[in-house]
Design a protein around this motif. Structure first.
Motif, PDB file in Angstrom:
ATOM      1  N   HIS A   1       1.012  -1.191   0.203  1.00 61.61           N
ATOM      2  CA  HIS A   1      -0.041   0.129  -0.042  1.00 61.61           C
ATOM      3  C   HIS A   1       0.844   1.207   0.003  1.00 61.61           C
ATOM      4  N   GLY A   2       1.009   1.711   1.128  1.00 60.83           N
ATOM      5  CA  GLY A   2       1.924   2.952   1.362  1.00 60.83           C
ATOM      6  C   GLY A   2       1.062   4.245   0.553  1.00 60.83           C
ATOM      7  N   CYS A   3      -0.062   4.358   0.647  1.00 63.77           N
ATOM      8  CA  CYS A   3      -0.998   5.125   0.248  1.00 63.77           C
ATOM      9  C   CYS A   3      -0.780   6.610   1.052  1.00 63.77           C
ATOM     10  N   SER A   4      -0.447   6.450   2.228  1.00 63.53           N
ATOM     11  CA  SER A   4      -0.422   7.795   3.130  1.00 63.53           C
ATOM     12  C   SER A   4       1.015   8.061   3.286  1.00 63.53           C
ATOM     13  N   ALA A   5       1.909   7.502   2.465  1.00 64.92           N
ATOM     14  CA  ALA A   5       3.440   7.968   2.833  1.00 64.92           C
ATOM     15  C   ALA A   5       3.540   9.497   2.442  1.00 64.92           C
ATOM     16  N   SER A   6       4.422  10.219   3.107  1.00 66.78           N
ATOM     17  CA  SER A   6       5.034  11.532   2.884  1.00 66.78           C
ATOM     18  C   SER A   6       6.127  11.380   1.812  1.00 66.78           C
TER      19      SER A   6
ATOM     20  N   PRO B   1      -3.743  -0.519  -7.050  1.00 64.91           N
ATOM     21  CA  PRO B   1      -4.576   0.496  -7.401  1.00 64.91           C
ATOM     22  C   PRO B   1      -6.205   0.344  -7.274  1.00 64.91           C
ATOM     23  N   GLU B   2      -6.592  -1.055  -7.620  1.00 66.84           N
ATOM     24  CA  GLU B   2      -8.118  -1.292  -7.694  1.00 66.84           C
ATOM     25  C   GLU B   2      -8.435  -1.299  -6.482  1.00 66.84           C
ATOM     26  N   THR B   3      -8.099  -2.082  -5.290  1.00 67.97           N
ATOM     27  CA  THR B   3      -8.552  -2.128  -4.483  1.00 67.97           C
ATOM     28  C   THR B   3      -8.355  -1.006  -3.192  1.00 67.97           C
ATOM     29  N   GLU B   4      -7.168  -0.434  -3.402  1.00 67.72           N
ATOM     30  CA  GLU B   4      -7.156   0.549  -2.320  1.00 67.72           C
ATOM     31  C   GLU B   4      -8.199   1.846  -2.889  1.00 67.72           C
ATOM     32  N   MET B   5      -8.288   1.903  -4.230  1.00 66.83           N
ATOM     33  CA  MET B   5      -9.571   2.958  -4.423  1.00 66.83           C
ATOM     34  C   MET B   5     -10.963   2.387  -4.189  1.00 66.83           C
TER      35      MET B   5
ATOM     36  N   PHE C   1      -4.899   7.264  -2.060  1.00 64.77           N
ATOM     37  CA  PHE C   1      -4.617   7.182  -3.386  1.00 64.77           C
ATOM     38  C   PHE C   1      -3.378   6.680  -3.619  1.00 64.77           C
ATOM     39  N   PRO C   2      -3.184   5.638  -4.829  1.00 64.65           N
ATOM     40  CA  PRO C   2      -2.147   4.910  -5.134  1.00 64.65           C
ATOM     41  C   PRO C   2      -1.135   5.745  -5.467  1.00 64.65           C
ATOM     42  N   LEU C   3       0.251   5.650  -4.592  1.00 63.59           N
ATOM     43  CA  LEU C   3       1.281   6.484  -5.167  1.00 63.59           C
ATOM     44  C   LEU C   3       2.493   5.939  -5.823  1.00 63.59           C
ATOM     45  N   ILE C   4       1.886   5.259  -7.156  1.00 58.79           N
ATOM     46  CA  ILE C   4       2.511   4.476  -7.784  1.00 58.79           C
ATOM     47  C   ILE C   4       3.735   5.455  -8.424  1.00 58.79           C
ATOM     48  N   GLY C   5       3.629   6.435  -8.834  1.00 60.35           N
ATOM     49  CA  GLY C   5       4.696   7.294  -9.708  1.00 60.35           C
ATOM     50  C   GLY C   5       5.662   7.858  -8.631  1.00 60.35           C
ATOM     51  N   GLU C   6       5.051   8.096  -7.701  1.00 64.46           N
ATOM     52  CA  GLU C   6       6.077   8.646  -6.400  1.00 64.46           C
ATOM     53  C   GLU C   6       7.233   8.044  -6.062  1.00 64.46           C
ATOM     54  N   PHE C   7       6.652   6.609  -5.903  1.00 63.75           N
ATOM     55  CA  PHE C   7       7.672   5.564  -5.324  1.00 63.75           C
ATOM     56  C   PHE C   7       8.587   5.478  -6.651  1.00 63.75           C
ATOM     57  N   MET C   8       8.037   5.150  -7.787  1.00 65.31           N
ATOM     58  CA  MET C   8       8.867   4.767  -9.191  1.00 65.31           C
ATOM     59  C   MET C   8       9.942   5.887  -9.287  1.00 65.31           C
ATOM     60  N   SER C   9       9.564   7.210  -9.133  1.00 60.58           N
ATOM     61  CA  SER C   9      10.487   8.360  -9.397  1.00 60.58           C
ATOM     62  C   SER C   9      11.239   8.305  -8.259  1.00 60.58           C
ATOM     63  N   ALA C  10      11.155   7.825  -7.069  1.00 58.79           N
ATOM     64  CA  ALA C  10      12.304   7.798  -6.397  1.00 58.79           C
ATOM     65  C   ALA C  10      13.096   6.762  -6.318  1.00 58.79           C
ATOM     66  N   GLY C  11      12.992   5.757  -7.324  1.00 56.85           N
ATOM     67  CA  GLY C  11      13.974   4.647  -7.183  1.00 56.85           C
ATOM     68  C   GLY C  11      13.377   3.436  -6.602  1.00 56.85           C
TER      69      GLY C  11
ATOM     70  N   GLU D   1      -1.971   7.423 -12.874  1.00 56.73           N
ATOM     71  CA  GLU D   1      -0.863   8.440 -13.036  1.00 56.73           C
ATOM     72  C   GLU D   1      -1.093   9.291 -14.173  1.00 56.73           C
ATOM     73  N   ASN D   2      -1.684   9.140 -15.158  1.00 54.03           N
ATOM     74  CA  ASN D   2      -1.906  10.170 -16.055  1.00 54.03           C
ATOM     75  C   ASN D   2      -2.865  11.268 -15.554  1.00 54.03           C
ATOM     76  N   VAL D   3      -3.923  11.069 -14.815  1.00 51.27           N
ATOM     77  CA  VAL D   3      -4.906  11.917 -14.399  1.00 51.27           C
ATOM     78  C   VAL D   3      -4.256  12.877 -13.351  1.00 51.27           C
ATOM     79  N   ARG D   4      -3.384  12.163 -12.570  1.00 55.93           N
ATOM     80  CA  ARG D   4      -2.553  13.227 -11.435  1.00 55.93           C
ATOM     81  C   ARG D   4      -1.782  14.015 -12.153  1.00 55.93           C
ATOM     82  N   ALA D   5      -1.003  13.624 -13.158  1.00 53.71           N
ATOM     83  CA  ALA D   5      -0.018  14.345 -14.075  1.00 53.71           C
ATOM     84  C   ALA D   5      -0.757  15.356 -15.061  1.00 53.71           C
TER      85      ALA D   5
END
Ligand SMILES: [Zn+2]
Length: 480
Positions: free
Chosen positions: A293-298, A316-320, A326-336, A365-369
């Motif tokens: 999950h990690g949805c609440s990660a700062s 993403p499906e079940t978290e929503m 909100f799934p933070l897919i892009g945030e974790f990916m861009s942090a490596g 990812e696309n709607v948030r960007a």
């Protein structure tokens, strides 16, 4: 054996047409839950070549190969290319087919599947009350029926590797039944030993059983297809702490045994301290830890995950659907941070469809960007193939179609209505594919689905078994 068990047992025998009993996996169950089941013989690993297909290897050197071939022998990929010589071997015609690595799920409560569609519309009938209510009424046989339904549905939908996050372990037999259901289906993956879902915070999980499974894992691993991990509760229950000696004992036991650890963190929004931060401060993250999950990660917590070397499973499906965040897919990916996806639970997500989860991921990812181009189809596909393999520790074996790797692959039909007309194959896989378009599924060189039909399993038998199990569980739970 109770009468209901006997009926399931005999039904299974008739449907798969096999004989004999595997005593090993069920020998040490508790008396109230023990049941036996006939051995299921998986198809042989043969030799075949897929020809004239569009091959998506997911390997940076090999790339995509239009009109390509894949040659498989004894479970391994022996050649991939535009011209592959394999005279005299079985040919699978790949015209109007896309070949790609089998899909890899990184987080799935397979034992929930009996409760599909049962998370209701009132608080008392929601997801957590529902699965908790029925969990105590499940026998080992019910665990088998539920997880086997999940495994077979996943296999049919192109999933070749699973991660069973098993947290209804009420006896060793419950654990063994969950494992057996996966092995009888022929899937690869990881099986993680957890608590009983309604277990007291004062007790550790059944660590002696976990150690025993670890010691004898060779008898459970299905020739190495399945590995063992620990599904950990972490240090919190809601915003309170579990007793230190409980969570530390669990964590330290997994580390001592060398078991990878997976833990749900980061759906609680009212925490005064971030839950990822809470674990990081106690040095309870690391390269052997997978966070779910990690949805609440700062931003600071995302960096803590990166610094620790831990991976993320984002759902993403079940978290929503569950309103957890909100799934933070892009945030974790861009942090490596290594990121994988999962179907999580049919009790909330409904059907098992990793293709649909990919579409969710792209859309989020696309709607948030505010951009059509944030998460590309090919990058998304990596999340359920080679990236997911890295998370479950199988990237040296699978996740891409490369000579020398094990043969986990699927063929997707492009001549079906929802796939026509053939265009960009990667976009078609991510945006148009449904389980019904999965023509062929191969796991470790075994052809488990061919021409749209499972080769060694009767779906009707699996569904009938699950139907009986749910009726029994409802009766035992005294539920309407
Ligand atoms: Zn979960």
């Amino acid at each position: 054996m109770c009468e209901i068990c006997r009926r399931g047992f005999l039904g299974g025998m008739a449907a798969v047409g096999t004989a004999g009993v595997i005593p090993v996996a069920f020998a040490q169950g508790t008396s109230d839950t023990r049941f036996e089941r006939p051995a299921i013989t998986l198809p042989q690993r043969g030799e075949f070549v897929v020809t004239n297909a569009y091959v998506i290897t997911m390997d940076p050197q090999l790339g995509d190969i239009p009109n390509g071939s894949v040659h498989v022998r004894n479970g391994a990929i022996v050649a991939v290319g535009a011209s592959v010589e394999a005279p005299g071997v079985q040919v699978i015609d790949g015209r109007s087919r896309i070949v790609l690595p089998g899909l890899i799920d990184t987080h799935w409560h397979m034992w929930h599947t009996l409760f599909r569609g049962m998370s209701g519309d009132k608080r008392e009938d929601g997801f957590f009350p529902t699965v908790t209510r029925f969990s105590g009424a499940m026998t080992a046989k019910d665990m088998y029926a539920s997880t086997r339904l999940a495994a077979v549905e996943g296999l049919n939908a192109g999933i070749t590797s699973i991660h069973s996050w098993c947290h209804n372990i009420r006896s060793r037999a419950h654990a063994e039944a969950d494992i057996r259901a996966i092995n009888d289906t022929g899937l690869r993956g990881r099986w993680s030993f957890g608590q009983a879902i309604d277990q007291s915070a004062e007790q550790t999980i059944r660590l002696a059983d976990m150690e025993a499974l670890h010691k004898d894992w060779g008898a459970y691993s299905n020739e190495g297809l399945l590995s063992l991990g620990m599904a950990w509760r972490g240090i919190y229950r809601g915003n309170a702490y579990l007793p230190t000696e409980v969570y530390k004992t669990e964590f330290d036991t997994a580390r001592r045994l060398g078991l990878p650890i997976t833990v749900h963190i980061g759906t609680v929004k009212t925490a005064t301290v971030g839950h990822i931060e809470g674990h990081a401060k106690q040095n309870l993250l690391g390269p052997d830890v997978n966070i779910v999950h990690g949805c609440s990660a700062s931003a600071a917590e995302i960096q803590m995950v990166k610094d620790s070397g831990a991976s993320m499973s984002i759902l993403p499906e079940t978290e929503m659907r569950g309103g957890w965040g909100f799934p933070l897919i892009g945030e974790f990916m861009s942090a490596g941070v290594p990121v994988g996806l999962g179907v999580d639970t049919s009790a909330l997500g409904g059907d098992v469809n990793l293709f649909a989860v990919l579409k969710f991921a792209m859309a989020i990812e696309n709607v948030r960007a505010g951009s059509e181009f944030k998460l590309t189809a090919r990058r998304a596909l990596e999340l359920v193939t080679i990236d997911a393999a890295r998370i479950v520790g199988t990237d040296k074996q699978v996740g891409s179609l490369v000579p020398g790797k094990r043969a986990d692959l699927i063929l997707v039909a492009t001549d079906h209505l929802n796939m026509a007309v053939e265009s960009d194959p990667v976009h078609l896989v991510v945006e148009s594919t449904q389980p019904a378009n999965v023509d062929t599924v191969v796991v470790d060189g075994r052809i488990l689905k061919r021409s749209g039909k499972l080769t060694h399993i009767q779906p009707t038998e699996v569904v009938d078994e699950a139907r009986v199990a749910l009726a029994d569980v409802r009766k035992r739970a005294n539920w309407r």
